[in-house]
Scaffold this motif. Sequence first.
Motif, short mmCIF file in Angstrom:
data_model
loop_
_atom_site.label_atom_id
_atom_site.label_comp_id
_atom_site.label_asym_id
_atom_site.label_seq_id
_atom_site.Cartn_x
_atom_site.Cartn_y
_atom_site.Cartn_z
N ARG A 177 15.20 50.21 15.18
CA ARG A 177 16.20 51.18 15.62
C ARG A 177 16.70 50.91 17.03
O ARG A 177 17.71 51.46 17.46
CB ARG A 177 15.63 52.60 15.50
N LEU A 178 15.99 50.06 17.79
CA LEU A 178 16.50 49.66 19.09
C LEU A 178 17.44 48.46 18.98
O LEU A 178 17.94 47.97 19.98
CB LEU A 178 15.32 49.30 20.03
N GLY A 179 17.64 47.98 17.77
CA GLY A 179 18.56 46.88 17.56
C GLY A 179 17.84 45.55 17.46
O GLY A 179 16.62 45.46 17.58
N PRO A 180 18.60 44.47 17.22
CA PRO A 180 17.99 43.15 17.05
C PRO A 180 17.41 42.62 18.35
O PRO A 180 17.77 43.06 19.43
CB PRO A 180 19.17 42.29 16.58
N LEU A 234 19.43 55.16 23.51
CA LEU A 234 19.56 56.24 24.48
C LEU A 234 18.20 56.59 25.09
O LEU A 234 18.13 56.96 26.27
CB LEU A 234 20.19 57.48 23.82
N ASP A 235 17.13 56.47 24.30
CA ASP A 235 15.79 56.73 24.83
C ASP A 235 15.45 55.73 25.95
O ASP A 235 14.79 56.09 26.93
CB ASP A 235 14.74 56.61 23.73
N LEU A 236 15.89 54.50 25.78
CA LEU A 236 15.62 53.49 26.79
C LEU A 236 16.36 53.80 28.09
O LEU A 236 15.81 53.61 29.18
CB LEU A 236 16.02 52.11 26.25
N VAL A 237 17.58 54.31 27.97
CA VAL A 237 18.33 54.72 29.16
C VAL A 237 17.59 55.84 29.88
O VAL A 237 17.45 55.83 31.12
CB VAL A 237 19.75 55.17 28.76
N LEU A 238 17.09 56.83 29.13
CA LEU A 238 16.36 57.94 29.72
C LEU A 238 15.07 57.45 30.38
O LEU A 238 14.71 57.88 31.48
CB LEU A 238 16.03 58.98 28.65
N ALA A 269 15.72 55.96 33.69
CA ALA A 269 15.98 56.98 34.69
C ALA A 269 14.69 57.62 35.18
O ALA A 269 14.51 57.85 36.39
CB ALA A 269 16.93 58.04 34.13
N VAL A 270 13.78 57.92 34.25
CA VAL A 270 12.50 58.51 34.64
C VAL A 270 11.71 57.55 35.52
O VAL A 270 11.13 57.94 36.55
CB VAL A 270 11.68 58.89 33.38
N LEU A 271 11.69 56.29 35.13
CA LEU A 271 10.95 55.29 35.89
C LEU A 271 11.54 55.11 37.28
O LEU A 271 10.81 55.03 38.28
CB LEU A 271 10.94 53.96 35.14
N ALA A 272 12.86 55.10 37.39
CA ALA A 272 13.51 54.97 38.69
C ALA A 272 13.18 56.15 39.59
O ALA A 272 12.93 55.98 40.79
CB ALA A 272 15.02 54.84 38.50
N ALA A 306 12.08 45.19 27.77
CA ALA A 306 11.87 45.44 29.20
C ALA A 306 12.25 46.87 29.57
O ALA A 306 13.25 47.41 29.10
CB ALA A 306 12.68 44.46 30.03
N LEU A 307 11.43 47.48 30.41
CA LEU A 307 11.70 48.79 31.00
C LEU A 307 11.44 48.64 32.50
O LEU A 307 10.30 48.41 32.91
CB LEU A 307 10.79 49.86 30.39
N GLY A 308 12.49 48.72 33.30
CA GLY A 308 12.33 48.49 34.73
C GLY A 308 11.83 47.10 35.04
O GLY A 308 11.10 46.89 36.02
N GLY A 309 12.20 46.14 34.20
CA GLY A 309 11.80 44.76 34.41
C GLY A 309 10.43 44.40 33.88
O GLY A 309 10.00 43.25 33.99
#
Length: 248
Positions: free
Chosen positions: A22-25, A230-234, A237-240, A33-36
């Motif tokens: 669901r996050l795509g290919p 969209l969850d990855l975008v959120l 933001a939380v991590l930042a 990656a989340l925040g690198g």
Amino acid sequence: MSDEVRPHRTAAVIPAAGRGVRLGPGVPKALRALGGTPILIHAVRAMAASRAVSLVVVVAPPDGAAEVKNLLDEHALPERTDYLVVPGGDTRQESVRLGIEALPEDITAVLVHDAARPLVPVDTVDAVVEAVRDGAPAVVPALPVTDTVKQVEPREKGEPEPVVATPDRAVLRAVQTPQGFDRATLQLAHETVPASGEGATDCAGMVERLGTAVVVVPGHEEAFKVTRPLDLVLAEAVLARRRANDGF
């Protein structure tokens, strides 16, 4: 050694063998990656942040165990926490079972955590561990449901679905992870509950099918599951915000 004097040792099992379509290919969801930093590393660090967790078992894709082990070797983890990587199975339930089978004999409590919940706060982890150590055989963190929920009669994809009931949301909870268990209870559930059907989507549901009580402790809004873009975008933001406020 009697239960009264046997030390409590807690391990966390993180099934990370799924592809996360669901996050795509691309790479598996847990390796995005989340925040690198890969989401999986954040999830492992979230478990290792609890001083109660002495071992983290990561259940990797069957053909990717070496890659996951190299990934863990490359990232700093607390020295007090050991980790182990084992190949997973075709389903989440099978992967969790393989993770349980890899645990040392002296582990008395087990946390099962979604790799896709990378930002669960350590206070939530500690609350689950404490409830298990206080005698609860199965514990889940959860939040009250804020949306109105409708029960429907399923139809083919895209077709209107008739509403058959509106459950009282005051008695509903949205369940998160880590879910915590007395080891013997969790092992029994995986040995006796069928791999499909009602109760097989999470370990707590399997324990419920044994007739064993499951209790709820407060969850946290930041323990959400990264499933869609969209969850990855959120999550970014939380991590930042954490890094800006706490140097996380």
